[in-house]
Design a protein around this motif. Structure first.
Motif, PDB file in Angstrom:
ATOM      1  N   TRP A  54       1.549   5.240 -10.954  1.00 27.99           N
ATOM      2  CA  TRP A  54       0.673   4.129 -11.303  1.00 27.99           C
ATOM      3  C   TRP A  54       1.488   2.995 -11.936  1.00 27.99           C
ATOM      4  CZ3 TRP A  54      -0.918   1.229 -15.448  1.00 27.99           C
ATOM      5  CH2 TRP A  54      -2.087   0.477 -15.283  1.00 27.99           C
ATOM      6  N   PHE A  57       3.442   1.163  -9.314  1.00 25.43           N
ATOM      7  CA  PHE A  57       2.587   0.226  -8.577  1.00 25.43           C
ATOM      8  C   PHE A  57       2.374  -1.051  -9.385  1.00 25.43           C
ATOM      9  CE2 PHE A  57       0.987   3.492  -5.558  1.00 25.43           C
ATOM     10  CZ  PHE A  57       0.959   2.729  -4.407  1.00 25.43           C
ATOM     11  N   SER A  61       4.047  -4.593  -8.221  1.00 25.16           N
ATOM     12  CA  SER A  61       3.174  -5.709  -7.836  1.00 25.16           C
ATOM     13  C   SER A  61       3.602  -6.980  -8.559  1.00 25.16           C
ATOM     14  CB  SER A  61       1.707  -5.377  -8.121  1.00 25.16           C
ATOM     15  OG  SER A  61       1.433  -5.340  -9.510  1.00 25.16           O
ATOM     16  N   GLU A  67       1.126  -4.891  -3.283  1.00 24.78           N
ATOM     17  CA  GLU A  67      -0.025  -4.110  -3.718  1.00 24.78           C
ATOM     18  C   GLU A  67       0.168  -3.538  -5.118  1.00 24.78           C
ATOM     19  OE1 GLU A  67      -2.293  -0.011  -2.277  1.00 24.78           O
ATOM     20  OE2 GLU A  67      -0.477  -0.662  -1.259  1.00 24.78           O
ATOM     21  N   PRO A  69      -1.843  -1.110  -8.375  1.00 24.33           N
ATOM     22  CA  PRO A  69      -2.509   0.195  -8.430  1.00 24.33           C
ATOM     23  C   PRO A  69      -3.902   0.138  -7.812  1.00 24.33           C
ATOM     24  CG  PRO A  69      -1.644  -0.428 -10.592  1.00 24.33           C
ATOM     25  CD  PRO A  69      -1.514  -1.621  -9.706  1.00 24.33           C
ATOM     26  N   GLU A  89       2.726   9.050  -1.240  1.00 24.96           N
ATOM     27  CA  GLU A  89       2.731   7.776  -1.967  1.00 24.96           C
ATOM     28  C   GLU A  89       4.043   7.570  -2.714  1.00 24.96           C
ATOM     29  OE1 GLU A  89       0.558   5.196  -1.865  1.00 24.96           O
ATOM     30  OE2 GLU A  89      -0.388   6.357  -0.268  1.00 24.96           O
ATOM     31  N   MET A  93       6.552   4.507  -2.295  1.00 22.39           N
ATOM     32  CA  MET A  93       6.929   3.678  -3.444  1.00 22.39           C
ATOM     33  C   MET A  93       8.445   3.631  -3.601  1.00 22.39           C
ATOM     34  SD  MET A  93       6.265   1.599  -5.834  1.00 22.39           S
ATOM     35  CE  MET A  93       4.473   1.631  -5.810  1.00 22.39           C
TER      36      MET A  93
END
Length: 172
Positions: A54, A57, A61, A67, A69, A89, A93
Motif C-alpha cells: 500500500w 502504491f 503515485s 495509479e 492505492p 501485485e 509494483m
C-alpha cells in the motif's frame, strides 16, 4: 542529501531481490500462519506485506504520477485479499519501481516533491531525494519485521545484506 539515479536503480534491484526471497518463504506458510497475529506493528505477516505494498502504491503515485492505492489508508492492511493476489501485485509494483528508477534523472532527484496528504488534509512539500530514501527505507524496515516473523516460524527468509545481493539481480 544527494540521491542519484544509480542509487535508485540499486535500491530497486535490492527491493525486488528481497521481495522475491520473502515471497518464496511465505509461499510455504499456511493461511493460518500468514494471518496469525504475531505481535508485530500490523499484527500478521499478511497485514505487513499489504502495508508495504500500500505504501509503495502511495509513494509511486507521487513519484511517477501513476495509479495510487486501490483502498483508503484505513483499509491498507487488506489491499490484497489473498497471498496469491499480493504476489502478483508485488511483482507488478517491483517492475514499476524498477522502470521509474531506470527513467529518473539527476535533475528530477534534485527537486522537490509536492503532494496533498489526505490523512493530514494538507499540502506537503519535501526534497524528492528524501522521499525516495523514505520509500526504500520504509520497505526495508517493514521487511525486517516480516523477517523476524518468518524466523520465529522456522522459515528462512534468506540473506538481507545489500552487499550479498547477487550480481546481475534485477527487478525484471
Amino acid at each position: 542529501m544527494t540521491v542519484t539515479p544509480a542509487y535508485c536503480q540499486m535500491m530497486a534491484r535490492y527491493n525486488a531481490w528481497q521481495n522475491g526471497q520473502v515471497r518464496a518463504a511465505c509461499e510455504k506458510l499456511t493461511e493460518a500462519e500468514l494471518r496469525a497475529d504475531r505481535g508485530a506493528f500490523f499484527g500478521s505477516v499478511m497485514a505487513t506485506l499489504n502495508h508495504i505494498l500500500w505504501g509503495d502504491f502511495l509513494w509511486m503515485s507521487r513519484l511517477d504520477g501513476g495509479e495510487g492505492p486501490s483502498v483508503p489508508a484505513k483499509e491498507h492492511i487488506d489491499i490484497c485479499p489473498t497471498f496469491a493476489v499480493w504476489s502478483q501485485e508485488r511483482l507488478r509494483m517491483d517492475q514499476r519501481i524498477g522502470q521509474w528508477a531506470d527513467r529518473v534523472s539527476e535533475d528530477t532527484l534534485s527537486g522537490d516533491l509536492h503532494w496533498h496528504a489526505v490523512m493530514l488534509d494538507r499540502e506537503m512539500s519535501k526534497p524528492l531525494a528524501d522521499c525516495v530514501v523514505g520509500l526504500f527505507n520504509h520497505q526495508t524496515h517493514h521487511r525486517g519485521q516480516i523477517h523476524a516473523m518468518l524466523t520465529s516460524l522456522d522459515r528462512d527468509p534468506g540473506a538481507t545484506d545489500l552487499v550479498l545481493m547477487p550480481e546481475g539481480s534485477s527487478w525484471h
